[in-house]
Design an enzyme around this catalytic site. Structure first.
Site, PDB file in Angstrom:
ATOM      1  N   GLY A  20       0.843  -1.179   0.000  1.00  0.00           N
ATOM      2  CA  GLY A  20       0.000   0.000   0.000  1.00  0.00           C
ATOM      3  C   GLY A  20       0.883   1.235   0.000  1.00  0.00           C
ATOM      4  CE1 TYR A  21       3.569   2.565  -4.058  1.00  0.00           C
ATOM      5  CE2 TYR A  21       1.660   1.111  -4.086  1.00  0.00           C
ATOM      6  CZ  TYR A  21       2.948   1.402  -4.476  1.00  0.00           C
ATOM      7  OH  TYR A  21       3.637   0.516  -5.269  1.00  0.00           O
TER       8      TYR A  21
END
Length: 152
Positions: free
Chosen positions: A27-28
């Site tokens: 995820g970012y």
């Protein structure tokens, strides 16, 4: 420094399941600059990536499982899950072939990392590789997580 080329896949190798693989979830926290968290099998990593398409800075730091789970709650966009197969090439190079799952089911991307730009620019991909999307930012995982859409 990371130097890599990225390709769509024309057809999968018939013996793909004989190669080692990793289960990846990422995820970012930010996409400009890229700040990513990743679980790869039982390892957890925080990554910073600078700007660029084929060549860019990359720094990795280890995370604990607890810190990964804490940061996972803070990610933006779509979570990316994929199985990454590792296939050897000549000259010590390797193909990292990603088979995406979940939101991006049906997307396959191959990446090859190089020691320098000269090697990257002179690379001839295997015939089962498709279009070179190295310079198409839509295929960066950080872009995919924002849109939730597989580019056409």
């Amino acid at each position: 420094m990371e130097i890599e080329r990225k390709y769509l896949i024309r057809r999968l190798p018939a013996d793909l399941d004989t190669y080692p693989f990793h289960e990846i979830e990422q995820g970012y926290l930010c996409t400009s600059p890229v700040v990513r968290i990743r679980r790869q099998d039982d390892s957890y990593i925080l990554t910073y990536k600078g700007s660029g398409l084929m060549t860019r800075e990359e720094y990795n730091l280890p995370l604990t499982r607890d810190s990964y789970l804490h940061l996972k709650e803070k990610t933006d966009g779509y979570l990316i899950t994929k199985r990454r197969y590792v296939l050897p090439l000549s000259d010590g190079l390797k193909i990292e072939l990603d088979r995406f799952a979940g939101t991006f089911e049906g997307l396959f991307l191959a990446e090859v990392e190089f020691p320098d730009e000269e090697t990257a620019n002179s690379f001839t991909p295997p015939d089962w590789f498709g279009t070179d999307v190295t310079f198409d930012g839509r295929y960066h995982n950080s872009s995919l997580c924002r849109t939730g859409v597989i580019p056409e």
